[in-house]
Design a protein around this motif. Structure first.
Motif, PDB file in Angstrom:
ATOM      1  N   GLU A 139       0.859  -1.191   0.000  1.00 49.43           N
ATOM      2  CA  GLU A 139       0.000   0.000   0.000  1.00 49.43           C
ATOM      3  C   GLU A 139       0.888   1.231   0.000  1.00 49.43           C
ATOM      4  O   GLU A 139       1.798   1.339   0.829  1.00 49.43           O
ATOM      5  CB  GLU A 139      -0.922   0.008   1.215  1.00 49.43           C
ATOM      6  CG  GLU A 139      -1.861   1.212   1.268  1.00 49.43           C
ATOM      7  CD  GLU A 139      -2.794   1.174   2.457  1.00 49.43           C
ATOM      8  OE1 GLU A 139      -3.374   2.234   2.778  1.00 49.43           O
ATOM      9  OE2 GLU A 139      -2.935   0.099   3.071  1.00 49.43           O
ATOM     10  N   ASP A 156      -2.594   3.973  -2.562  1.00 52.92           N
ATOM     11  CA  ASP A 156      -3.431   2.922  -3.117  1.00 52.92           C
ATOM     12  C   ASP A 156      -2.885   1.562  -2.693  1.00 52.92           C
ATOM     13  O   ASP A 156      -1.689   1.412  -2.428  1.00 52.92           O
ATOM     14  CB  ASP A 156      -3.460   3.024  -4.639  1.00 52.92           C
ATOM     15  CG  ASP A 156      -4.531   2.131  -5.259  1.00 52.92           C
ATOM     16  OD1 ASP A 156      -5.460   1.735  -4.525  1.00 52.92           O
ATOM     17  OD2 ASP A 156      -4.434   1.846  -6.458  1.00 52.92           O
ATOM     18  N   SER A 157      -3.762   0.572  -2.620  1.00 50.34           N
ATOM     19  CA  SER A 157      -3.367  -0.802  -2.311  1.00 50.34           C
ATOM     20  C   SER A 157      -3.275  -1.607  -3.600  1.00 50.34           C
ATOM     21  O   SER A 157      -4.086  -1.420  -4.511  1.00 50.34           O
ATOM     22  CB  SER A 157      -4.375  -1.465  -1.367  1.00 50.34           C
ATOM     23  OG  SER A 157      -4.454  -0.767  -0.139  1.00 50.34           O
ATOM     24  N   ASP A 158      -2.299  -2.504  -3.659  1.00 55.50           N
ATOM     25  CA  ASP A 158      -2.129  -3.300  -4.868  1.00 55.50           C
ATOM     26  C   ASP A 158      -1.397  -4.595  -4.507  1.00 55.50           C
ATOM     27  O   ASP A 158      -0.915  -4.766  -3.384  1.00 55.50           O
ATOM     28  CB  ASP A 158      -1.331  -2.512  -5.915  1.00 55.50           C
ATOM     29  CG  ASP A 158      -1.610  -3.000  -7.337  1.00 55.50           C
ATOM     30  OD1 ASP A 158      -2.243  -4.063  -7.478  1.00 55.50           O
ATOM     31  OD2 ASP A 158      -1.166  -2.341  -8.287  1.00 55.50           O
ATOM     32  N   SER A 159      -1.300  -5.479  -5.458  1.00 54.06           N
ATOM     33  CA  SER A 159      -0.565  -6.725  -5.283  1.00 54.06           C
ATOM     34  C   SER A 159      -0.015  -7.156  -6.633  1.00 54.06           C
ATOM     35  O   SER A 159      -0.524  -6.744  -7.682  1.00 54.06           O
ATOM     36  CB  SER A 159      -1.459  -7.820  -4.691  1.00 54.06           C
ATOM     37  OG  SER A 159      -2.563  -8.075  -5.551  1.00 54.06           O
ATOM     38  N   GLU A 160       1.028  -7.984  -6.614  1.00 49.82           N
ATOM     39  CA  GLU A 160       1.649  -8.418  -7.859  1.00 49.82           C
ATOM     40  C   GLU A 160       2.503  -9.652  -7.630  1.00 49.82           C
ATOM     41  O   GLU A 160       2.932  -9.940  -6.513  1.00 49.82           O
ATOM     42  CB  GLU A 160       2.513  -7.308  -8.450  1.00 49.82           C
ATOM     43  CG  GLU A 160       3.676  -6.884  -7.568  1.00 49.82           C
ATOM     44  CD  GLU A 160       4.543  -5.824  -8.209  1.00 49.82           C
ATOM     45  OE1 GLU A 160       4.421  -5.602  -9.418  1.00 49.82           O
ATOM     46  OE2 GLU A 160       5.361  -5.213  -7.485  1.00 49.82           O
ATOM     47  N   ASP A 190       5.319  -3.640 -10.971  1.00 55.27           N
ATOM     48  CA  ASP A 190       5.103  -2.282 -10.476  1.00 55.27           C
ATOM     49  C   ASP A 190       6.275  -1.724  -9.686  1.00 55.27           C
ATOM     50  O   ASP A 190       6.483  -0.509  -9.657  1.00 55.27           O
ATOM     51  CB  ASP A 190       3.844  -2.235  -9.601  1.00 55.27           C
ATOM     52  CG  ASP A 190       2.575  -2.495 -10.387  1.00 55.27           C
ATOM     53  OD1 ASP A 190       2.539  -2.133 -11.587  1.00 55.27           O
ATOM     54  OD2 ASP A 190       1.629  -3.064  -9.818  1.00 55.27           O
TER      55      ASP A 190
END
Length: 242
Positions: A139, A156-160, A190
Motif C-alpha cells: 500500500e 493505493d493498495s495493490d498486489s503483484e 510495479d
C-alpha cells in the motif's frame, strides 16, 4: 502493534539455547546541545537446524528523530523454512513484512517459495543463494507537494507477482573478524525492492562483538515526493545467542 511484534521476537530469544542459535544487535546514539538527535536500531535473527530442516525467523527496527521530529521509523519481521533434499540444495518457503513511514509505502508484505543452494560451506566461508517466486501485497502513502502541501498522488493498495533472489555471505578473515553480507531482491511489474546489508564484525569476547554496518535499500517506483534509495550506517554491539 509495531512494539508488540518486535518485543515478541526479542522474548523468543530467551529459550534459545540448545536448539536455537542466532544473533541480536543494537545501537543507540543521543546528542544534545546545539542539536538534539536520537537514533536507535536493533536486529534479531534466530535459527533452528536439523538434518533435513532449517527454520529462520527475525526482525529489525530503526528509529531516528531530531529537533523537527521523526526522521526514520521502520520495522520488519521475516521468516523462512528450508527443506534439504541434498547436502547442498534445498527448497524454501519465506515471508517478509515491513512498515516504513518514510519510504512512501504503508507496508510491503511478500510470501515466496523456490530453491536454494549452499555454494560454499567451509569453516571460514559460507555462501548461500536462493531463487524463487511469490506474491507481494503493498500500500502506498499519499504524496504532497513540499512547498504548497497540495495532494499530488493518493495512496493505493495493490498486489503483484514477484521474483525473489537472495545471496548471503559470511567470510572469516581471522579468528575474531568476519565480513557478512546479505542481499535480497523482490522484482515485480510495479516495483523492484532491493536491500543489501554489509557488516564487518570484530569479536571482543566469546559472545560479544562490535559491528560496523552499511545498508542500502532501493524501491524502483516509490510514490511521488519519495526518494528511491535510502542508506544507513551503523555501529552496533552484537550478542551471539548460543
Amino acid at each position: 502493534m509495531r512494539r508488540w511484534v518486535f518485543a515478541a521476537l526479542v522474548a523468543a530469544a530467551a529459550p534459545a539455547h540448545a536448539d536455537w542459535t542466532g544473533k541480536g544487535e543494537a545501537g543507540l546514539v543521543f546528542a544534545s546541545g546545539n542539536t538534539d538527535t536520537e537514533t536507535a536500531n536493533a536486529k534479531l535473527q534466530l535459527t533452528h537446524e536439523s538434518d533435513s530442516w532449517k527454520n529462520t525467523l527475525g526482525g529489525a527496527a530503526l528509529y531516528a528523530s531530531d529537533e523537527e521530529g521523526k526522521t526514520a521509523n521502520r520495522w520488519e519481521v521475516f521468516g523462512q523454512t528450508d527443506w534439504k533434499f541434498t547436502q547442498r540444495n534445498f527448497l524454501f518457503g519465506a515471508g517478509r513484512y515491513e512498515e516504513d513511514e518514510f519510504s512512501g509505502f504503508e507496508y510491503q508484505a511478500t510470501a515466496s517459495y523456490g530453491i536454494g543452494r549452499r555454494f560454499f560451506d567451509t569453516p571460514t566461508t559460507k555462501m548461500i543463494g536462493t531463487l524463487g517466486a511469490g506474491y507481494k501485497f503493498f500500500e502506498t502513502r499519499d504524496s504532497f507537494d513540499e512547498e504548497t502541501g497540495v495532494l499530488i498522488e493518493e495512496g493505493d493498495s495493490d498486489s503483484e507477482v514477484v521474483f525473489r533472489g537472495t545471496l548471503d555471505l559470511d567470510h572469516q578473515f581471522t579468528a575474531t573478524t568476519n565480513l557478512i553480507n546479505k542481499f535480497i531482491v523482490e522484482s515485480g511489474a510495479d516495483n523492484t525492492f532491493v536491500q543489501n546489508d554489509l557488516s564487518l564484525q570484530v569479536k571482543m569476547t566469546d559472545v560479544l562483538a562490535l559491528a560496523l554496518g552499511y545498508s542500502v535499500r532501493y524501491n524502483s517506483n516509490p510514490p511521488a515526493e519519495f526518494e528511491e534509495t535510502d542508506t544507513l550506517t551503523t555501529i552496533n554491539l552484537v550478542y551471539d545467542i548460543k
